[in-house]
Design a protein around this motif. Structure first.
Motif, PDB file in Angstrom:
ATOM      1  N   CYS A   1       0.689  -1.252  -0.206  1.00 29.54           N
ATOM      2  CA  CYS A   1      -0.079   0.369   0.104  1.00 29.54           C
ATOM      3  C   CYS A   1       0.602   1.298  -0.329  1.00 29.54           C
ATOM      4  O   CYS A   1       0.682   1.928  -0.448  1.00 29.54           O
ATOM      5  CB  CYS A   1      -0.939  -0.207   0.972  1.00 29.54           C
ATOM      6  N   LYS A   2       1.795   1.479   0.691  1.00 25.41           N
ATOM      7  CA  LYS A   2       2.735   3.122   0.382  1.00 25.41           C
ATOM      8  C   LYS A   2       2.870   3.236  -0.431  1.00 25.41           C
ATOM      9  O   LYS A   2       3.282   4.203  -0.670  1.00 25.41           O
ATOM     10  CB  LYS A   2       4.048   2.357   2.114  1.00 25.41           C
ATOM     11  N   PRO A   3       4.150   2.160  -1.413  1.00 22.07           N
ATOM     12  CA  PRO A   3       4.299   3.465  -2.582  1.00 22.07           C
ATOM     13  C   PRO A   3       2.890   3.583  -3.768  1.00 22.07           C
ATOM     14  O   PRO A   3       3.884   4.707  -4.703  1.00 22.07           O
ATOM     15  CB  PRO A   3       5.122   1.622  -3.158  1.00 22.07           C
ATOM     16  N   MET A   4       2.303   3.165  -3.288  1.00 22.14           N
ATOM     17  CA  MET A   4       0.824   3.367  -3.901  1.00 22.14           C
ATOM     18  C   MET A   4      -0.111   4.047  -3.258  1.00 22.14           C
ATOM     19  O   MET A   4      -1.145   4.516  -4.015  1.00 22.14           O
ATOM     20  CB  MET A   4      -0.324   2.171  -4.433  1.00 22.14           C
ATOM     21  N   ASN A   5       0.332   4.884  -2.469  1.00 24.57           N
ATOM     22  CA  ASN A   5      -0.331   6.065  -2.207  1.00 24.57           C
ATOM     23  C   ASN A   5      -2.124   5.488  -1.347  1.00 24.57           C
ATOM     24  O   ASN A   5      -2.613   6.358  -1.750  1.00 24.57           O
ATOM     25  CB  ASN A   5      -0.908   7.059  -2.918  1.00 24.57           C
ATOM     26  N   LEU A   6      -1.808   4.275  -1.276  1.00 23.06           N
ATOM     27  CA  LEU A   6      -2.779   3.447  -0.262  1.00 23.06           C
ATOM     28  C   LEU A   6      -2.599   3.624   1.375  1.00 23.06           C
ATOM     29  O   LEU A   6      -1.833   3.334   1.527  1.00 23.06           O
ATOM     30  CB  LEU A   6      -3.028   2.636  -0.759  1.00 23.06           C
ATOM     31  N   LYS A   7      -4.505   2.645   1.976  1.00 22.30           N
ATOM     32  CA  LYS A   7      -3.910   2.682   3.082  1.00 22.30           C
ATOM     33  C   LYS A   7      -4.818   1.383   3.337  1.00 22.30           C
ATOM     34  O   LYS A   7      -5.920   1.220   2.042  1.00 22.30           O
ATOM     35  CB  LYS A   7      -4.480   3.523   3.694  1.00 22.30           C
ATOM     36  N   PHE A   8      -4.292   0.487   4.155  1.00 18.66           N
ATOM     37  CA  PHE A   8      -5.710  -0.567   4.782  1.00 18.66           C
ATOM     38  C   PHE A   8      -6.221  -0.556   6.366  1.00 18.66           C
ATOM     39  O   PHE A   8      -5.266   0.315   7.630  1.00 18.66           O
ATOM     40  CB  PHE A   8      -4.587  -2.348   4.229  1.00 18.66           C
ATOM     41  N   GLU A   9      -7.046  -1.310   6.509  1.00 19.71           N
ATOM     42  CA  GLU A   9      -7.412  -0.774   7.640  1.00 19.71           C
ATOM     43  C   GLU A   9      -7.681  -2.532   8.155  1.00 19.71           C
ATOM     44  O   GLU A   9      -8.755  -3.050   7.158  1.00 19.71           O
ATOM     45  CB  GLU A   9      -8.560  -0.206   7.910  1.00 19.71           C
ATOM     46  N   LYS A  10      -8.456  -2.714   9.387  1.00 28.66           N
ATOM     47  CA  LYS A  10      -8.657  -4.001   9.767  1.00 28.66           C
ATOM     48  C   LYS A  10      -9.696  -3.811  10.300  1.00 28.66           C
ATOM     49  O   LYS A  10      -9.866  -2.975  11.216  1.00 28.66           O
ATOM     50  CB  LYS A  10      -7.614  -4.999  11.734  1.00 28.66           C
ATOM     51  N   GLN A  11     -10.889  -4.401   9.544  1.00 27.31           N
ATOM     52  CA  GLN A  11     -12.239  -4.854  10.286  1.00 27.31           C
ATOM     53  C   GLN A  11     -13.020  -5.557  10.655  1.00 27.31           C
ATOM     54  O   GLN A  11     -13.753  -5.183  11.766  1.00 27.31           O
ATOM     55  CB  GLN A  11     -13.078  -4.314   8.554  1.00 27.31           C
ATOM     56  N   ALA A  12     -12.412  -7.010  10.653  1.00 24.87           N
ATOM     57  CA  ALA A  12     -12.546  -7.973  12.035  1.00 24.87           C
ATOM     58  C   ALA A  12     -11.608  -8.971  12.420  1.00 24.87           C
ATOM     59  O   ALA A  12     -10.286  -8.594  10.862  1.00 24.87           O
ATOM     60  CB  ALA A  12     -14.005  -8.682  11.149  1.00 24.87           C
ATOM     61  N   ASN A  13     -12.109 -10.163  12.615  1.00 27.72           N
ATOM     62  CA  ASN A  13     -10.856 -11.056  12.618  1.00 27.72           C
ATOM     63  C   ASN A  13     -10.027 -11.430  10.791  1.00 27.72           C
ATOM     64  O   ASN A  13     -11.420 -11.581  10.294  1.00 27.72           O
ATOM     65  CB  ASN A  13     -10.890 -12.402  13.602  1.00 27.72           C
ATOM     66  N   ASN A  14      -9.061 -11.455  10.407  1.00 24.38           N
ATOM     67  CA  ASN A  14      -8.887 -11.742   9.067  1.00 24.38           C
ATOM     68  C   ASN A  14     -10.076 -11.264   7.733  1.00 24.38           C
ATOM     69  O   ASN A  14     -10.102 -11.744   6.879  1.00 24.38           O
ATOM     70  CB  ASN A  14      -9.164 -13.517   8.628  1.00 24.38           C
ATOM     71  N   VAL A  15     -10.259  -9.741   7.955  1.00 21.97           N
ATOM     72  CA  VAL A  15     -10.843  -8.861   6.956  1.00 21.97           C
ATOM     73  C   VAL A  15     -10.443  -7.756   7.279  1.00 21.97           C
ATOM     74  O   VAL A  15     -10.009  -6.865   8.001  1.00 21.97           O
ATOM     75  CB  VAL A  15     -12.730  -8.855   7.588  1.00 21.97           C
ATOM     76  N   TYR A  16     -10.038  -7.230   6.055  1.00 25.49           N
ATOM     77  CA  TYR A  16      -9.247  -6.464   6.114  1.00 25.49           C
ATOM     78  C   TYR A  16      -9.968  -4.866   5.033  1.00 25.49           C
ATOM     79  O   TYR A  16     -10.706  -6.009   4.050  1.00 25.49           O
ATOM     80  CB  TYR A  16      -7.696  -6.287   5.020  1.00 25.49           C
ATOM     81  N   ILE A  17      -9.743  -4.047   4.665  1.00 28.88           N
ATOM     82  CA  ILE A  17     -10.159  -2.906   3.387  1.00 28.88           C
ATOM     83  C   ILE A  17      -9.504  -1.973   2.807  1.00 28.88           C
ATOM     84  O   ILE A  17      -8.258  -1.992   3.880  1.00 28.88           O
ATOM     85  CB  ILE A  17     -11.766  -2.157   3.745  1.00 28.88           C
ATOM     86  N   VAL A  18      -9.206  -1.987   2.143  1.00 25.09           N
ATOM     87  CA  VAL A  18      -8.162  -0.886   1.091  1.00 25.09           C
ATOM     88  C   VAL A  18      -8.943   0.258   0.390  1.00 25.09           C
ATOM     89  O   VAL A  18      -9.137  -0.384  -0.391  1.00 25.09           O
ATOM     90  CB  VAL A  18      -7.124  -2.120   0.188  1.00 25.09           C
ATOM     91  N   THR A  19      -7.901   1.281   0.881  1.00 26.80           N
ATOM     92  CA  THR A  19      -8.475   2.536   0.205  1.00 26.80           C
ATOM     93  C   THR A  19      -7.402   2.987   0.110  1.00 26.80           C
ATOM     94  O   THR A  19      -6.351   2.852   0.081  1.00 26.80           O
ATOM     95  CB  THR A  19      -9.712   3.065   0.898  1.00 26.80           C
ATOM     96  N   ALA A  20      -7.571   4.346  -0.829  1.00 25.17           N
ATOM     97  CA  ALA A  20      -7.004   5.463  -1.397  1.00 25.17           C
ATOM     98  C   ALA A  20      -6.417   6.904   0.176  1.00 25.17           C
ATOM     99  O   ALA A  20      -7.500   6.830   0.636  1.00 25.17           O
ATOM    100  CB  ALA A  20      -6.999   6.030  -2.676  1.00 25.17           C
ATOM    101  N   GLU A  21      -5.181   7.135  -0.172  1.00 23.63           N
ATOM    102  CA  GLU A  21      -5.688   8.243   1.255  1.00 23.63           C
ATOM    103  C   GLU A  21      -5.936   8.912   0.599  1.00 23.63           C
ATOM    104  O   GLU A  21      -6.164   9.543  -0.123  1.00 23.63           O
ATOM    105  CB  GLU A  21      -3.605   7.856   0.627  1.00 23.63           C
ATOM    106  N   SER A  22      -6.417   9.636   1.557  1.00 26.45           N
ATOM    107  CA  SER A  22      -7.414  11.201   1.687  1.00 26.45           C
ATOM    108  C   SER A  22      -6.487  11.709   1.629  1.00 26.45           C
ATOM    109  O   SER A  22      -5.682  12.439   1.765  1.00 26.45           O
ATOM    110  CB  SER A  22      -8.466  10.660   2.974  1.00 26.45           C
TER     111      SER A  22
END
Length: 286
Positions: free
Chosen positions: A265-286
């Motif tokens: 994510c970092k080189p692509m200007n993205l971020k990730f968040e953990k929503q639940a156990n073994n579940v993540y979401i990847v979005t663009a940096e605001s």
């Protein structure tokens, strides 16, 4: 007068009168009649022949049904070997050939027909090490690979189809019946329905996944995220607007899934968040 005589005499007179008028002429003797009857019986033993023929027909029909039933069992028998997300495994085939299966991959074949037809259906990614012998065929939704004895890697997921030859010779056929022959260090990929061949391909990179190392050279981000999901058996929700952004780098499974996501994510200007156990979401940096 006796009553009995009154009733019998007229009857006797009638019988004499009636039967006396006619005369039966016997044209053949009793011996002749029996001889003719015996000849007819000898010439026409219909019932006995009919029963014998029926038994033979039923027996033949039963044998045919048995053969057809056995053939149907042979044709329909299938063995499935499936590698679950987060795992790698080696599938041993009846002739000594083997397939290293990457995570979330599956192959299906008929073990009863394998001796005279080495053919299997495959989806996912796998490294095939084929023993020499009769033609060996790997069928996938987007292409068919055919060899006699060689080693090669197949990537067949969704619309993607890629084959890399490491040893021997490989024939690849597209759904449109286009055919190409691959030699060692040749690579072919299905692009817009056409087979595109790359020579002097770094074939070791195609099978680096066997050592839990993953190379990506300008691949869509969705493909990279899908691979991370398979290797770590997690769910990653990617913003659809980011699907076709290209990623070019590599990662090793020796790191945690969160370390890998951070690396991607970092080189692509993205971020990730953990929503639940073994579940993540990847979005663009605001």
């Amino acid at each position: 007068m006796n009553d009995k005589n009154i009733h019998s005499d007229p009857l006797n007179d009638f019988e004499k009168d009636f039967f006396g008028r006619g005369k039966i002429n016997w044209e053949k003797s009793e011996a002749d009649v029996w001889n003719e009857l015996q000849v007819k019986m000898d010439k026409n033993p219909a019932k006995e022949v009919h029963l014998r023929n029926s038994w033979v027909q039923w027996a033949a029909a039963a044998v045919v049904l048995l053969i057809l039933g056995f053939g149907a069992v042979i044709s329909s028998w299938q063995k499935t070997i499936e590698c679950r997300p987060g795992e790698h495994l080696v599938a041993a085939l009846p002739d000594g050939s083997s397939v290293d299966l990457n995570a979330a991959s599956k192959l299906v074949y008929n073990p009863l027909k394998w001796k005279w037809e080495r053919k299997l259906k495959f989806e996912g990614e796998g490294f095939f090490n084929v023993e020499k012998g009769s033609t060996f065929i790997v069928e996938s939704n987007n292409g068919t690979t055919q060899v006699l004895g060689t080693s090669f890697n197949i990537y067949a997921r969704e619309e993607n189809y890629r084959v890399t030859c490491l040893t021997g010779k490989v024939q690849v056929t597209s759904p449109g019946n286009e055919k190409v022959i691959l030699l060692p260090q040749n690579h072919v990929e299905l692009e817009a329905g056409k087979l595109v061949v790359t020579k002097l391909f770094e074939s070791e990179k195609a099978i680096s996944w066997k050592q839990n190392y993953f190379y990506f050279a300008g691949r869509p981000l969705k493909e990279v995220i899908d691979e991370i999901e398979r290797q770590y058996a997690v769910t990653i929700k990617l913003d659809p607007e980011l699907n076709n952004r290209n990623f070019g780098s590599n990662f090793s499974k020796q790191h945690s899934v969160e370390d890998v996501l951070d690396f991607v994510c970092k080189p692509m200007n993205l971020k990730f968040e953990k929503q639940a156990n073994n579940v993540y979401i990847v979005t663009a940096e605001s």
